[in-house]
Design a protein around this motif. Structure first.
Motif, mmCIF file in Angstrom:
data_model
loop_
_atom_site.group_PDB
_atom_site.id
_atom_site.type_symbol
_atom_site.label_atom_id
_atom_site.label_comp_id
_atom_site.label_asym_id
_atom_site.label_seq_id
_atom_site.Cartn_x
_atom_site.Cartn_y
_atom_site.Cartn_z
ATOM 1 N N VAL A 1 0.811 -1.215 0.000
ATOM 2 C CA VAL A 1 0.000 0.000 0.000
ATOM 3 C C VAL A 1 0.849 1.272 0.000
ATOM 4 C CG1 VAL A 1 -1.875 -1.158 1.254
ATOM 5 C CG2 VAL A 1 -0.176 0.156 2.530
ATOM 6 N N ASP A 2 0.245 2.329 -0.491
ATOM 7 C CA ASP A 2 0.721 3.691 -0.262
ATOM 8 C C ASP A 2 -0.223 4.269 0.773
ATOM 9 O OD1 ASP A 2 2.837 3.722 -2.121
ATOM 10 O OD2 ASP A 2 1.490 4.282 -3.762
ATOM 11 N N VAL A 3 0.319 4.941 1.772
ATOM 12 C CA VAL A 3 -0.507 5.461 2.855
ATOM 13 C C VAL A 3 -0.592 6.982 2.772
ATOM 14 C CG1 VAL A 3 -0.853 5.562 5.349
ATOM 15 C CG2 VAL A 3 0.225 3.549 4.332
ATOM 16 N N VAL A 4 -1.805 7.475 2.641
ATOM 17 C CA VAL A 4 -2.038 8.909 2.719
ATOM 18 C C VAL A 4 -1.712 9.316 4.155
ATOM 19 C CG1 VAL A 4 -3.774 10.724 2.572
ATOM 20 C CG2 VAL A 4 -3.849 8.790 0.975
ATOM 21 N N GLY A 5 -0.777 10.234 4.351
ATOM 22 C CA GLY A 5 -0.400 10.663 5.691
ATOM 23 C C GLY A 5 0.781 9.902 6.260
ATOM 24 N N ASP A 6 1.235 8.853 5.571
ATOM 25 C CA ASP A 6 2.468 8.137 5.890
ATOM 26 C C ASP A 6 2.494 7.487 7.273
ATOM 27 O OD1 ASP A 6 4.892 7.197 4.882
ATOM 28 O OD2 ASP A 6 6.022 8.722 5.963
ATOM 29 N N ALA A 7 1.357 7.058 7.802
ATOM 30 C CA ALA A 7 1.332 6.339 9.077
ATOM 31 C C ALA A 7 0.192 5.327 9.043
ATOM 32 C CB ALA A 7 1.152 7.297 10.242
ATOM 33 N N SER A 8 0.372 4.223 9.766
ATOM 34 C CA SER A 8 -0.662 3.188 9.780
ATOM 35 C C SER A 8 -1.047 2.728 11.166
ATOM 36 C CB SER A 8 -0.197 1.964 8.973
ATOM 37 O OG SER A 8 -0.212 2.264 7.603
ATOM 38 N N CYS A 9 -0.366 3.200 12.192
ATOM 39 C CA CYS A 9 -0.592 2.701 13.542
ATOM 40 C C CYS A 9 -1.475 3.658 14.334
ATOM 41 C CB CYS A 9 0.748 2.513 14.252
ATOM 42 S SG CYS A 9 0.581 1.892 15.927
ATOM 43 N N HIS A 10 -2.530 3.134 14.972
ATOM 44 C CA HIS A 10 -3.432 3.988 15.741
ATOM 45 C C HIS A 10 -2.761 4.598 16.965
ATOM 46 C CE1 HIS A 10 -3.938 0.387 18.271
ATOM 47 N NE2 HIS A 10 -4.336 1.231 19.206
ATOM 48 N N VAL A 11 -1.565 4.110 17.331
ATOM 49 C CA VAL A 11 -0.818 4.660 18.464
ATOM 50 C C VAL A 11 -0.056 5.927 18.042
ATOM 51 C CG1 VAL A 11 0.996 4.116 20.177
ATOM 52 C CG2 VAL A 11 -0.655 2.383 19.514
ATOM 53 N N GLY A 12 0.072 6.142 16.726
ATOM 54 C CA GLY A 12 0.709 7.348 16.215
ATOM 55 C C GLY A 12 2.017 7.107 15.485
ATOM 56 N N PHE A 13 2.514 5.874 15.513
ATOM 57 C CA PHE A 13 3.756 5.564 14.811
ATOM 58 C C PHE A 13 3.447 5.206 13.360
ATOM 59 C CE2 PHE A 13 4.856 4.758 19.259
ATOM 60 C CZ PHE A 13 6.036 5.473 19.367
ATOM 61 N N ARG A 14 4.484 5.220 12.527
ATOM 62 C CA ARG A 14 4.328 4.877 11.115
ATOM 63 C C ARG A 14 3.877 3.429 10.964
ATOM 64 N NH1 ARG A 14 5.123 5.137 5.943
ATOM 65 N NH2 ARG A 14 6.358 3.605 4.842
ATOM 66 N N SER A 15 4.543 2.525 11.657
ATOM 67 C CA SER A 15 4.257 1.094 11.576
ATOM 68 C C SER A 15 3.748 0.612 12.924
ATOM 69 C CB SER A 15 5.549 0.341 11.220
ATOM 70 O OG SER A 15 5.417 -1.045 11.434
ATOM 71 N N CYS A 16 2.902 -0.396 12.903
ATOM 72 C CA CYS A 16 2.468 -1.025 14.161
ATOM 73 C C CYS A 16 3.605 -1.813 14.801
ATOM 74 C CB CYS A 16 1.272 -1.947 13.905
ATOM 75 S SG CYS A 16 -0.225 -1.056 13.442
ATOM 76 N N PHE A 17 4.650 -2.088 14.044
ATOM 77 C CA PHE A 17 5.808 -2.827 14.542
ATOM 78 C C PHE A 17 6.931 -1.841 14.873
ATOM 79 C CE2 PHE A 17 3.262 -5.771 12.127
ATOM 80 C CZ PHE A 17 3.274 -6.906 12.912
ATOM 81 N N TYR A 18 6.683 -0.976 15.829
ATOM 82 C CA TYR A 18 7.615 0.097 16.177
ATOM 83 C C TYR A 18 8.580 -0.273 17.294
ATOM 84 C CZ TYR A 18 3.821 0.983 19.525
ATOM 85 O OH TYR A 18 2.852 0.858 20.476
ATOM 86 N N ARG A 19 8.444 -1.479 17.868
ATOM 87 C CA ARG A 19 9.352 -1.931 18.920
ATOM 88 C C ARG A 19 9.963 -3.273 18.549
ATOM 89 N NH1 ARG A 19 5.022 -1.607 23.622
ATOM 90 N NH2 ARG A 19 3.863 -2.457 21.887
ATOM 91 N N SER A 20 11.182 -3.494 19.024
ATOM 92 C CA SER A 20 11.828 -4.780 18.777
ATOM 93 C C SER A 20 12.106 -5.472 20.104
ATOM 94 C CB SER A 20 13.132 -4.601 17.987
ATOM 95 O OG SER A 20 14.060 -3.835 18.720
ATOM 96 N N VAL A 21 12.220 -6.789 20.015
ATOM 97 C CA VAL A 21 12.516 -7.625 21.184
ATOM 98 C C VAL A 21 13.956 -8.087 21.062
ATOM 99 C CG1 VAL A 21 11.917 -9.754 22.402
ATOM 100 C CG2 VAL A 21 10.127 -8.420 21.249
ATOM 101 N N PRO A 22 14.779 -7.856 22.087
ATOM 102 C CA PRO A 22 16.164 -8.331 22.008
ATOM 103 C C PRO A 22 16.191 -9.855 21.900
ATOM 104 C CG PRO A 22 15.813 -6.928 23.948
ATOM 105 C CD PRO A 22 14.482 -7.181 23.334
ATOM 106 N N VAL A 23 16.992 -10.364 20.990
ATOM 107 C CA VAL A 23 17.116 -11.816 20.826
ATOM 108 C C VAL A 23 18.541 -12.248 21.153
ATOM 109 C CG1 VAL A 23 15.259 -12.005 19.147
ATOM 110 C CG2 VAL A 23 17.561 -11.589 18.355
#
Length: 158
Positions: free
Chosen positions: A103-125
């Motif tokens: 997709v192309d996103v109007v407004g360049d964000a997709s996360c209802h929390v306010g970040f661009r991606s819903c995957f805005y955090r990583s888990v240390p492995v």
């Protein structure tokens, strides 16, 4: 418009895996998972679910529609926020039980929390069983959710 779209019945493995007929396999709740990525960068924006109506509306309109499992409603992505996802490409996986939207996103964000991606955090492995902190991969929010959604309760169930 969406009512005019019909899916084929699933009749054989060959039809599903190598045929030209769209015969999606919805789960026992009538849903199919949908991975949504940014068309240009390939960044994963979100994982959502579609019911038959959401998939039909996505195909018919060229804009992403999902089924909200927490709210139990059909959801046109961006109808409230303006962050509409314009579908560049819709793919189905080999056994037609998952959808991939580019997709192309109007407004360049997709996360209802306010970040661009819903995957805005990583888990240390590789750190063993003692994971204490998630790492933020996006430094700033793209928008302020309170400005768009007001003081409405978070749509995600805990």
């Amino acid at each position: 418009m969406a009512a005019d779209i019909h899916f084929f019945p699933r009749v054989s493995i060959e039809q599903v895996e190598e045929g030209k007929e769209l015969a999606p396999k919805f789960d026992e709740e009538g849903l199919i998972p949908c991975v949504t990525t940014a068309a240009q960068s390939g960044e994963v924006l979100m994982l959502g679910y579609m019911n038959a109506e959401a998939l039909k509306r996505t195909i018919a309109t060229g804009e992403a529609h999902y089924w909200s499992r927490s709210r139990q409603v059909l959801w046109h992505k961006g109808a409230t926020s303006g962050l509409v996802q314009k579908v560049v490409e819709l793919r189905v996986d080999d056994d037609q039980d998952a959808i991939w939207l580019r997709v192309d996103v109007v407004g360049d964000a997709s996360c209802h929390v306010g970040f661009r991606s819903c995957f805005y955090r990583s888990v240390p492995v590789g750190t063993g069983p003692d994971v204490r902190e998630l790492a933020f991969e996006e430094a700033e929010k793209t928008f302020d959710p309170k400005e768009i959604y007001g003081d409405a309760p978070n749509p995600t169930k805990l």
